[in-house]
Enzyme design. Structure first.
Site, mmCIF file in Angstrom:
data_model
loop_
_atom_site.group_PDB
_atom_site.id
_atom_site.type_symbol
_atom_site.label_atom_id
_atom_site.label_comp_id
_atom_site.label_asym_id
_atom_site.label_seq_id
_atom_site.Cartn_x
_atom_site.Cartn_y
_atom_site.Cartn_z
ATOM 1 N N LYS A 60 -9.147 -8.130 8.393
ATOM 2 C CA LYS A 60 -9.603 -8.320 9.764
ATOM 3 C C LYS A 60 -9.848 -6.964 10.410
ATOM 4 C CE LYS A 60 -6.587 -9.228 13.216
ATOM 5 N NZ LYS A 60 -5.489 -9.978 13.832
ATOM 6 N N HIS B 286 0.828 -1.207 0.000
ATOM 7 C CA HIS B 286 0.000 0.000 0.000
ATOM 8 C C HIS B 286 0.863 1.258 0.000
ATOM 9 C CE1 HIS B 286 -3.196 -2.855 1.080
ATOM 10 N NE2 HIS B 286 -4.028 -1.951 0.620
#
Lengths: 197, 281
Positions: free
Chosen positions: A106, A36
């Site tokens: 998550k 990212h």
């Protein structure tokens, strides 16, 4: 249980609702902090993820004989999800630019990601945290790996073929987040529990 | 490799791959409480499937094999020195029982053996055992749960928490509320009331060594444990924060003496993968 098969089409993804239990089948790319950051820094990502799934995961990998000619010489020994919120600042742009339809991780993501899911037709799936052995078993082959040297094994972008990878739709393309409603209700209950008696 | 290092390596292997039976039992009974077909149900079933798979294959239960903290009877200091633990952990890492999980904080480089000054953590604790005999206990705690551990300093105006058991209760519930979605619920809490900032976290972590089904020998703490467990499970956070009746599997509370000026409440959050193991030497 709803079966999802790669390539994940916009129509199918938009039909999903928060709370649905799904089984993911097909192409999944792992990507976490380093990937990212590279994306945000404007670095090239030589992977076509359109219609695919991005998985926030830092697996335990071991060298292995490729499952079929052309596959990578690796096996996933353990591969549960990592906490997604660290990618909040980057994910909306990532969804827009790469065209991924499923984000798997998550803990859920923030309002910018929820808005991107609605706008571009994507959903956020909660995998079962810590369930590394189950996830490893769902990975049928390691097709390729990118940035292995540069990022290390836990941060590399692993291209995986999965079968029956079970998750819960936690954020859908209608602006509904399961985490948000659970958070709101638990906060109200929490406040009543700590009120002075 | 010396016998003791080999035994410690085996302890690491079994702890990494096999969930303690009390934790598994607690998850099984949680599953019976959740509505069939719910996401809570799916999560708990997946967890149980995972537990069985990892145990059978001897592979890590969770990919984050965590910080290794050993609590060792002081009577074993000579028989099991730090070097034995270092050797055992390096071997366990080479076998894939542990992830390459140790990072130099300055360079960001991976220390692949998981052994360096400060890792693994070995605490020698007082014991009545005969020299050369005793117990080695291991806790493996992952980063996702460690990030949710927290220390409060009472009084805390934002919680309306004063320096009493009622204040402690509010802090612990606040820790549960804050961990939702992140700590891999249903979790276990180790709590320390008192101590200094360092010993508070140590005692809180040591509370995680207790059997989930045991009762605190101190009546006031036993009562508080039961109450917090019940209240936390009424928050509706549920497995993985997706909603449900099971948010915690257990609450264990210990104490350390404090200074007049300090009143810390320390909460060590442990995920469902509550990996702990015991080796009797």
């Amino acid at each position: 249980m709803i079966n999802l098969t790669y390539p994940f089409s916009e129509d199918v993804v938009r039909e999903l609702k928060a709370g649905d239990v799904v089984s993911v089948n097909g192409r999944v790319w792992t990507g976490r902090d380093r990937l990212h950051k590279r994306f945000a820094d404007g670095g090239a990502i030589p992977v076509d993820m359109r219609g695919g799934a991005l998985y926030h995961c830092g697996p335990v990998v071991v060298p292995a004989i490729p499952v079929h000619p052309g596959a990578a010489p690796w096996r996933i020994a353990a591969g549960g999800p990592t906490t997604s919120m660290r990618e909040n600042p980057y994910e909306a742009a990532f969804i827009e630019k790469t065209g991924v339809r499923l984000i798997i991780g998550k803990g859920g993501m923030d309002a910018t990601v929820l808005a991107a899911c609605e706008r571009f037709g994507a959903v956020y799936l909660q995998a079962v945290g810590g369930a590394a052995a189950v996830t490893a078993r769902a990975v049928k082959s390691v097709e390729n790996v990118y940035f292995l040297k540069e990022f290390g094994a836990a941060e590399a972008c692993w291209e995986l073929e999965v079968e029956d990878f079970q998750c819960v739709v936690a954020m859908d393309a209608h602006g509904v987040s399961l985490f948000e409603s659970v958070q709101r209700e638990s906060l109200a209950r929490f406040k009543s529990l700590i009120k002075a008696v | 490799m010396k016998k003791i290092a080999r035994e410690i390596a085996e302890l690491v292997h079994s702890t990494s791959s096999s969930l303690p039976s009390d934790a598994e039992r607690a998850i099984r009974s949680a599953l019976r409480r959740e509505a069939r077909g719910s996401s809570a149900c799916m999560v708990l079933e997946t967890i149980l499937k995972n537990v069985a798979l990892a145990r059978a294959a001897g592979t890590p239960l969770c990919q984050d094999t965590g910080t290794l903290t050993f609590f060792v009877d002081a009577s074993l200091r000579r028989k099991a020195p730090q070097s034995a633990f270092d050797e055992a952990v390096a071997y366990a890492s080479s076998q894939g029982w542990l992830r390459r999980n140790t990072i130099d904080p300055i360079t960001g480089a991976s220390i692949d053996s998981n052994v360096c000054p400060g890792a693994p953590v070995v605490h020698y604790v007082g014991s009545d055992a005969k020299e050369g005999h005793g117990t080695i206990r291991l806790i493996m705690k992952g980063g996702g749960s460690e990030n949710m551990s927290v220390q409060f300093s009472l009084p805390d105006a934002s919680l309306g928490a004063a320096r009493d058991m009622e204040g402690v209760r509010k802090c612990v519930l606040a820790a549960v509320q804050r961990a939702q979605g992140f700590g891999c619920a249903p979790g276990l809490l180790g709590v320390c009331v008192g101590g200094d900032r360092a010993s508070g976290f140590e005692e809180a972590k040591m509370q995680l060594l207790r059997d989930i089904g045991d009762a605190n020998p101190v009546p006031a703490l036993a009562k508080l444990e039961r109450r917090i467990l019940k209240e936390a499970n009424s928050l509706g956070i549920g497995p993985m924060g997706l909603g449900g009746k099971t948010t915690l599997l257990g609450v264990k509370i210990g104490t350390r003496p404090r200074l007049p000026a300090s009143y810390f409440v320390t909460v060590a959050y442990m995920c469902w993968a509550a990996r702990r193991g015991v080796l009797v030497v």
